[in-house]
Design a protein around this motif. Structure first.
Motif, short mmCIF file in Angstrom:
data_model
loop_
_atom_site.label_atom_id
_atom_site.label_comp_id
_atom_site.label_asym_id
_atom_site.label_seq_id
_atom_site.Cartn_x
_atom_site.Cartn_y
_atom_site.Cartn_z
N THR A 45 45.64 35.00 30.23
CA THR A 45 44.92 36.27 30.36
C THR A 45 45.56 37.29 29.43
O THR A 45 46.74 37.61 29.55
CB THR A 45 44.98 36.78 31.81
OG1 THR A 45 44.44 35.78 32.68
CG2 THR A 45 44.16 38.05 31.95
N THR A 47 45.51 41.17 27.82
CA THR A 47 45.07 42.51 28.22
C THR A 47 45.39 43.52 27.12
O THR A 47 46.26 43.29 26.27
CB THR A 47 45.74 42.95 29.53
OG1 THR A 47 47.16 42.91 29.37
CG2 THR A 47 45.34 42.05 30.69
N SER A 107 40.41 43.03 28.96
CA SER A 107 41.02 41.74 29.27
C SER A 107 40.11 40.62 28.80
O SER A 107 38.89 40.78 28.74
CB SER A 107 41.30 41.59 30.77
OG SER A 107 40.09 41.57 31.50
N GLN A 109 40.07 36.09 29.07
CA GLN A 109 40.72 34.94 29.67
C GLN A 109 40.40 33.67 28.88
O GLN A 109 39.25 33.42 28.50
CB GLN A 109 40.25 34.76 31.12
CG GLN A 109 41.07 33.76 31.93
CD GLN A 109 40.68 33.76 33.39
OE1 GLN A 109 39.72 33.10 33.77
NE2 GLN A 109 41.42 34.48 34.22
#
Length: 242
Positions: A45, A47, A107, A109
């Motif tokens: 992940t 960010t 964000s 993923q």
């Protein structure tokens, strides 16, 4: 004159639970195998945070590109690399009677499937050493096409057949024909409870400073259990119970 055809003999009625002349036996077969995992999954992940939406998105895009390039340097070690959810959301704060945007949070993923466990520790360490990056995993697994699945199913069928023969022998008779074979479930597990590796965090996104390569992590694969279950029904040669 047309002759009316003579009806043939009526078919014998089907008795799913057997009859005195055609008894049935239904048994269950189970198998439990253990095997080393073949692949590992990790979730990355990324960010970003900034006061400007475009800058936040640009920082996130740069971080995503850097991460993808890093992972792709491992070539065939990476069996699958997928991009999941991308989100950009404003952080609101109260200003008098109104609200205003204080910052933007972004964000993205990624999910990677890795087959080389020696390289896995190095990949996880290098990814976790990046700014504003979180690593979850690994989740150990067998491939869906792993021969261990077929081996467990064969073992379950053999156990069901052996169990049915033992019942037949106890009645001093033998099996006739297979009526039905049902797969009642195959289960694989357990997976390792995933760890989370969080990288250094900054208040606002920016250029990542150069850093020496992180020390590879020593990750021990968790053996996988494969369970298979079947139910099988057979006819029996009518035993002499006298």
């Amino acid at each position: 004159m047309t002759e009316t055809p003579t009806p043939g003999p009526a078919p014998a009625p089907h008795h799913p639970y057997g009859t005195p002349t055609t008894p049935h036996v239904t048994v269950r077969g189970e198998a439990h195998l253990e095997a080393d995992p073949e692949i590992a999954h990790i979730t990355i992940t990324l960010t970003a945070r900034g006061t400007d939406r475009r800058t936040t998105l640009d920082d996130l895009t740069h971080r995503n590109t850097t991460t993808l390039n890093l992972i792709k340097t491992y070539g065939d070690t990476i069996e699958k690399l997928e991009t999941g959810t991308l989100a950009i959301r404003p952080e609101l704060t109260r200003h008098g009677r109104a609200e205003r945007i204080r910052a933007y949070h972004g964000s993205i993923q990624l999910t990677a499937t890795i087959s080389d466990f020696t390289a896995l520790g190095e990949i996880v360490a290098r990814l976790a050493d990046q700014d504003l990056t979180r690593i979850d995993g690994p989740w150990w697994a067998l491939r869906p096409t792993s021969p261990h699945h077929a081996a467990a199913r064969r073992q379950a069928v053999q156990e069901a057949l052996q169990r049915a023969r033992e019942y037949a022998e106890a009645l001093n008779t033998r099996l006739g024909a297979l009526l039905e074979l049902s797969d009642t479930g195959t289960h694989v597990g357990p997976h390792m409870t995933p760890a989370a590796f969080s990288a250094r965090t900054r208040s606002f996104g920016g250029a990542t400073e150069a850093a020496p390569d992180a020390t590879p992590l020593d990750l021990e694969p968790v053996r996988q259990s494969v369970d298979a279950q079947v139910e099988a029904s057979f006819t029996l040669v009518p035993p002499n119970l006298g």
